[in-house]
Structure formats: C-alpha cells, structure tokens
Design a protein around this motif. Structure first.
Motif, PDB file in Angstrom:
ATOM      1  N   SER A  44      44.873  46.729  32.868  1.00  0.00           N
ATOM      2  CA  SER A  44      44.135  46.348  34.064  1.00  0.00           C
ATOM      3  C   SER A  44      42.621  46.424  33.828  1.00  0.00           C
ATOM      4  O   SER A  44      41.858  45.677  34.412  1.00  0.00           O
ATOM      5  CB  SER A  44      44.566  47.212  35.246  1.00  0.00           C
ATOM      6  OG  SER A  44      43.666  48.256  35.444  1.00  0.00           O
ATOM      7  N   TRP A  45      42.196  47.340  32.917  1.00  0.00           N
ATOM      8  CA  TRP A  45      40.773  47.348  32.540  1.00  0.00           C
ATOM      9  C   TRP A  45      40.379  46.033  31.905  1.00  0.00           C
ATOM     10  O   TRP A  45      39.370  45.438  32.278  1.00  0.00           O
ATOM     11  CB  TRP A  45      40.507  48.480  31.535  1.00  0.00           C
ATOM     12  CG  TRP A  45      40.055  49.731  32.179  1.00  0.00           C
ATOM     13  CD1 TRP A  45      40.841  50.751  32.614  1.00  0.00           C
ATOM     14  CD2 TRP A  45      38.702  50.103  32.474  1.00  0.00           C
ATOM     15  NE1 TRP A  45      40.051  51.728  33.171  1.00  0.00           N
ATOM     16  CE2 TRP A  45      38.742  51.357  33.091  1.00  0.00           C
ATOM     17  CE3 TRP A  45      37.472  49.469  32.258  1.00  0.00           C
ATOM     18  CZ2 TRP A  45      37.587  52.004  33.525  1.00  0.00           C
ATOM     19  CZ3 TRP A  45      36.327  50.120  32.674  1.00  0.00           C
ATOM     20  CH2 TRP A  45      36.381  51.379  33.310  1.00  0.00           C
ATOM     21  N   ALA A  46      41.206  45.587  30.969  1.00  0.00           N
ATOM     22  CA  ALA A  46      40.894  44.337  30.268  1.00  0.00           C
ATOM     23  C   ALA A  46      40.829  43.174  31.252  1.00  0.00           C
ATOM     24  O   ALA A  46      39.882  42.383  31.241  1.00  0.00           O
ATOM     25  CB  ALA A  46      41.956  44.076  29.193  1.00  0.00           C
ATOM     26  N   VAL A  47      41.831  43.109  32.161  1.00  0.00           N
ATOM     27  CA  VAL A  47      41.847  42.025  33.145  1.00  0.00           C
ATOM     28  C   VAL A  47      40.572  42.075  33.991  1.00  0.00           C
ATOM     29  O   VAL A  47      39.918  41.062  34.232  1.00  0.00           O
ATOM     30  CB  VAL A  47      43.097  42.130  34.048  1.00  0.00           C
ATOM     31  CG1 VAL A  47      43.001  41.129  35.189  1.00  0.00           C
ATOM     32  CG2 VAL A  47      44.358  41.878  33.236  1.00  0.00           C
ATOM     33  N   GLY A  48      40.189  43.293  34.421  1.00  0.00           N
ATOM     34  CA  GLY A  48      38.993  43.444  35.252  1.00  0.00           C
ATOM     35  C   GLY A  48      37.747  42.962  34.533  1.00  0.00           C
ATOM     36  O   GLY A  48      36.928  42.242  35.106  1.00  0.00           O
ATOM     37  N   ILE A  49      37.636  43.331  33.246  1.00  0.00           N
ATOM     38  CA  ILE A  49      36.424  42.940  32.521  1.00  0.00           C
ATOM     39  C   ILE A  49      36.371  41.439  32.309  1.00  0.00           C
ATOM     40  O   ILE A  49      35.335  40.797  32.501  1.00  0.00           O
ATOM     41  CB  ILE A  49      36.348  43.715  31.182  1.00  0.00           C
ATOM     42  CG1 ILE A  49      35.996  45.171  31.497  1.00  0.00           C
ATOM     43  CG2 ILE A  49      35.306  43.110  30.252  1.00  0.00           C
ATOM     44  CD1 ILE A  49      36.177  46.126  30.354  1.00  0.00           C
ATOM     45  N   VAL A  50      37.536  40.859  31.956  1.00  0.00           N
ATOM     46  CA  VAL A  50      37.581  39.396  31.793  1.00  0.00           C
ATOM     47  C   VAL A  50      37.201  38.712  33.109  1.00  0.00           C
ATOM     48  O   VAL A  50      36.397  37.780  33.152  1.00  0.00           O
ATOM     49  CB  VAL A  50      38.986  38.933  31.330  1.00  0.00           C
ATOM     50  CG1 VAL A  50      39.103  37.415  31.420  1.00  0.00           C
ATOM     51  CG2 VAL A  50      39.252  39.404  29.909  1.00  0.00           C
ATOM     52  N   ALA A  51      37.769  39.219  34.238  1.00  0.00           N
ATOM     53  CA  ALA A  51      37.477  38.620  35.532  1.00  0.00           C
ATOM     54  C   ALA A  51      35.988  38.692  35.834  1.00  0.00           C
ATOM     55  O   ALA A  51      35.390  37.728  36.323  1.00  0.00           O
ATOM     56  CB  ALA A  51      38.278  39.320  36.635  1.00  0.00           C
TER      57      ALA A  51
END
Lengths: 306, 275
Positions: free
Chosen positions: B6-13
């Motif tokens: 979810s960290w990765a998704v947040g940063i990409v977003a």
C-alpha cells in the motif's frame, strides 16, 4: 346507517376540512409564485416558443413559416449534422470514462493510503476552475510544436500528435480534458457511495475467504449502484449539453470536425440564422430527453436496496 | 508485506497526481511570472526573471482596468443571483415538502425538467429583448437565478424533511403568520443547506461562460470569463498576461474551496447515496 357512525363520519369530515384549511393558511400556494414567474418567463416560454421558431426563417423582427426546412438543412449539410454525431460521441465517451476512472479512483482513495487527503483535494480542485481557463491552459500544454506534452514525448523519441489540430484527434482530446476537469465530482460521488456501505459486509466476505477483487465484484459494485446512476446522469447531461470547453479550445475546428450541437447553435446564432439555430436547440432538447428519460428510468429500477 | 504494497501504491498515486493534476497549475503560475518573450516559448520551466508583480499591474491596467471592472460585474452578478435563487428555491422546496396537494406532481415535473432540458438560446434572447432586459445586468442576473432554481429546490426539499412539523405548529399557535413562520423559524434552520447551496452556486455562476456570452455580449460590462475569452484573441503574443488573468480568476474559487471544503463536497455529492 346508525346515528353514531353518521356523527363520527361528520366529525371526521369536519377535521379533514379544518386541517386542509389550516394547511392552506400555513403553507400558502403563493410561495410558488415568485419562482414560478421567473421559471415561466425565462425558461418555459422560451422552451415552448423554440418549437415554433424552429419552423421559421427568423430575424427577431421578421418571422416566415417554412415548415421543416431548417431540420432538413441541419441533417443534410455535413458541417451541421457532424455536430449531431459528435454530441453523442462526446457525451458517451466522457460519461463512460468518468464512471470507470471515478470508481477506480474512489476505491483507491477509500483504502488505507498515504497522502489520501492530499489526493482527494488535488483530484477535486479542477472542478472549481474556470472552464475557459482550463481550455486556454491545455491549448498551450498540448500545442503541437512547442507544447509541454509533445516536448516531453519527443524526449522519449515519440512523435506527439497534433492534439487539437488533427481532425481525427480534436474531439477526443477535448473529451480527455473534460474528463480531467470533471473527474473530481464523479470520484467524490463514488467515495460517498462506498463509505455508505456497511463494513460488516466486507468483514463477512473476508471471513468467507473472498479476495479483494471478489469483494469489489460482489459487494462494492452492486451496492454503489445509486452512485453510478448519479454519475451517469450528471455526466451525460453535462456532456451532451457541453459548449464552453469546446469553444475555448478548438472553436469546433479544425474545419467543423469537433463541432457539437451546442457550438452549432452558437455559430448559427452569430451568423444571424436564428431559425436554424433554434432548430439546433430543439434537436439538442430531443437528444437530451430522448437519452436521459429512458436511462434514468432504467437506472432507478435497477437500484439495490441496502 | 501488505503494508509495503500500500506504500508503493500511495507513492505511485502521488507521483501520477503531481504530473497529471499539479503540473498544469504550476504551469499557469510559472507562465504568469515570466516576461513576455520567455512566456511565448510555452516551456514548463522556472522563470529566469520573475516578472510577477509587473505582469499583475499590467493586467490590471489593461484597457483602463477592464479586468477590475469585470471582477466588480461578476461579483454583483454572483451575489445577487445567488441570493434570489436561494430565497425563491427555499420557498418552493419548503412548500413542496410540507403541503400535500394535487399540484405537487406538476411542480416536481417542472423542477426535473429544469434540470435536464437545455435552455433555448435565441427564444430567450427574444423574450429578454421584448421586456427590455437584453444586454443588461439585471437580465443576466434573472437568467442565472432561474437556471439555478431546480438544483436548489431539490436540495431544500430534502433538507426541509428533517425539520419537525411540530415546530411549525408551535409557531402557528404562538400566532405567527405564514411569512413570519417561514422567514424567522424555517429559514434560520436551513442554514447548513443554505451554506452548501451558496458556495456551490456561487462557484457555478462565477465560472459561467455560456450565459454571459449569449445574454450580456459586448465587452464594456463583461464578466471575468468573457474578458478572459476576449483576451485570447487580443493577447496572442502576451501569454504571461493571459495566464496572469487565468491565475486571478482561479483565486476566488480557490478561497471558497479552502474555507468551505466540506460544504462543497456535501452539495456536489448529494443524492449519491440515495439515488
């Protein structure tokens, strides 16, 4: 009939009369009047008059009845009828994109995510910006030669298209900008819909071993149906009636390839063909009601009760 | 594991949002701060010379301050039309919810029609001309107020349903007439929905381009959106001034958003949960 029931019936009738009397005194009908007058003068009368004037050759001072000639002209001249098909394409493309992207973003923005508050505000902000301002900004960003987007693409060795200047691209480019600007509303509506789904449903599904995708398919998707209905209805009404973004970016060009009914109405009005312009308005009226009425009936019937 | 995901998704977003949503706004700001020749290159770059203050004063001085006049016009248009809209729509929404009557169905039909039907342009010009309001500010104010009525009525009707009828009865027993009842008892209780409507409709009217274009043409008493549109042809070589104007026009809705974030969201999503 016994005397007792007769008395009771009479009393009931009297109370009914009294309540309707106090109702009338407390909530007087003239409260409708001010709004009704405005609505009648500035909305209802022009709408009804448009049916008549669309059948005339009209200069505001001079009216000549010519039957269906304006409509025949509208559908036989390609630069006018192109507006008709473009309106349908534009309405359905923007509406569909807002449903898909809005739902995806809403699912993302209701999950545990860093920067969630920031993301919600940044997606919503374009909604509040002037459409003309957005149009001018994107005309600059998407300039075929100097624009930021094509300069970036060139850095990757990609030859960027002439977004607003290519006849095959112009309408879809405007639709994309429209989605960029309006996505915030769709996302917000979906977020409100998702938040309203009771958490127990997801918990129960997880206990039963449902994965994320299954939860989305069998819980979120059917239960946000009212939100989907709202998004579809709002974005279709907006998309079919759109005019300002198109006017601020291409002005219907190149040629007339990105004209919609809204811009045809304005062009014919400017050129002084008031009858033809009004016929365009009636056609827009028929398109919008012809699409919106069945769609809203269909969507409201499908609603799932929580 | 899942946390990392979810960290990765947040940063990409966040990265995607910066490129897609922030770059256009930063571009507006940078271009508005450049000098004329640098702005005309349309690059997304840090201004080499900051000409923000100069551009601001130059835009405000253009054609004897037409931008300032446009701001005054737009403010008058927005304030007056929203006040009319709110009071008239509240009366209709209140009556529609409170009184059972045979004409309710008809009124509801017209409210929905007002939401869907596109206004007929030239016949409206014709009506305005025959009552002498074409190309006048009062004419445009009444048009904006009329076109906004339907949306407001729907919100008011839903909100009035949450106010108990006993209040009306108590006021009547205390001797209040229908006007006193509405203006001193009901209207103050409608405050939350009134704030929502005022904010949403103020942004709508302020940003409206189509109606001023049709019903208030000519650029002497234009609104901000019309002046901006007219600038595109007059300032082809002066992108810095053009974007300064866009920046100026973006400020009022931005301020509204900062202060009334919650109300705007409530107004725009109303009806989402219960279709």
């Amino acid at each position: 009939m016994s005397a007792a029931t007769e008395v009771r019936a009479a009393r009931r009738r009297r109370t009914a009369a009294r309540t309707s009397l106090t109702q009338r005194a407390t909530y007087p009908s003239w409260f409708y009047l001010p709004a009704g007058v405005l609505y009648l003068i500035f909305f209802a009368i022009p709408t009804f008059a448009s049916f008549y004037f669309s059948l005339t050759r009209w200069t505001l001072f001079d009216v000549e009845f010519i039957g269906l000639e304006n409509y025949v002209q509208f559908f036989s001249e390609p630069q006018l009828s192109r507006g008709f098909t473009n309106t349908l394409v534009y309405g359905f493309v923007t509406s569909g994109a807002k449903v898909v992207l809005g739902l995806a973003l809403a699912v993302l923005l209701t999950s545990q995510l860093i920067g969630r508050g920031y993301l919600r505000s940044v997606v919503f902000f374009p909604v509040l910006v002037s459409t003309i301002g957005v149009g001018i900004t994107f005309t600059a960003l998407l300039d075929p030669f100097d624009g930021v987007v094509n300069t970036m693409l060139a850095a990757f060795g990609i030859d960027g298209p002439g977004w607003f200047t290519d006849p095959n691209m112009a309408l879809l480019t405007i639709a994309a900008v429209d989605v960029w600007k309006g996505l915030g509303i769709a996302t917000l509506i979906y977020i409100a819909g998702i938040v309203a789904i009771p958490q127990e449903y997801f918990e129960a599904a997880r206990v039963d071993g449902a994965g994320r995708w299954q939860q989305f398919r069998s819980i979120t998707l059917p239960l946000v149906q009212p939100a989907t209905a709202t998004v579809i209805i709002l974005s279709l009404i907006g998309g079919l009636r759109s005019f300002d973004l198109i006017w601020a970016t291409t002005g219907g060009g190149p040629g007339f390839t990105s004209d919609v009914i809204g811009s045809v109405i304005y062009k014919q009005y400017q050129a002084g063909f008031y009858g033809l312009s009004t016929a365009g308005n009636v056609i827009l009226f028929l398109v919008v009601t012809g699409i919106m009425v069945p769609i809203s009936i269909l969507l409201n019937r499908k609603a799932v009760e929580l | 594991m899942r946390r990392n995901g979810s960290w990765a998704v947040g940063i990409v977003a966040i990265l995607v949002s910066v490129v897609v949503f922030l770059v256009p706004f930063v571009f507006i700001f940078f271009t508005a701060s450049k000098d004329a020749s640098e702005a005309s290159r349309l690059e997304f770059s840090w201004p080499t010379t900051w000409a923000f203050a100069e551009n601001l004063t130059e835009v405000l001085a253009t054609r004897d301050g037409i931008v300032v006049r446009a701001f005054v016009n737009s403010t008058v248009l927005t304030v007056v039309s929203v006040v009319i809209m709110v009071i008239l729509a509240a009366m209709v929404g209140y009556l529609l919810q409170r009184r059972q009557s045979r004409i309710n169905g008809v009124v509801n039909f017209f409210v929905l029609a007002g939401l869907i039907v596109p206004p007929a342009v030239v016949p409206t010009v014709w009506v305005l001309q025959s009552i002498g309001l074409f190309k006048t500010m009062p004419g445009l104010i009444l048009i904006e107020a009329t076109f906004g009525l339907s949306f407001c009525i729907l919100l008011f009707r839903a909100f009035v349903a949450t106010i108990p009828r006993e209040l009306d009865e108590a006021a009547i027993i205390d001797g209040a007439g229908p006007l006193r009842l509405f203006f001193t008892v009901i209207l103050p209780l409608l405050r939350p929905v009134i704030i929502t409507i005022v904010v949403v409709q103020a942004v709508n009217v302020f940003n409206d381009f189509t109606n001023p274009l049709y019903f208030l043409p000519g650029d002497e008493n234009a609104t901000v959106q019309l002046t901006l549109y007219n600038f595109t042809s007059q300032m082809v070589s002066q992108f810095n001034l053009l974007f300064m104007d866009i920046l100026l026009i973006t400020v009022p809705p931005l301020v509204m958003y900062i202060f009334f974030n919650r109300q705007i969201v409530a107004g725009m999503t109303s009806g989402a949960v219960k279709g």
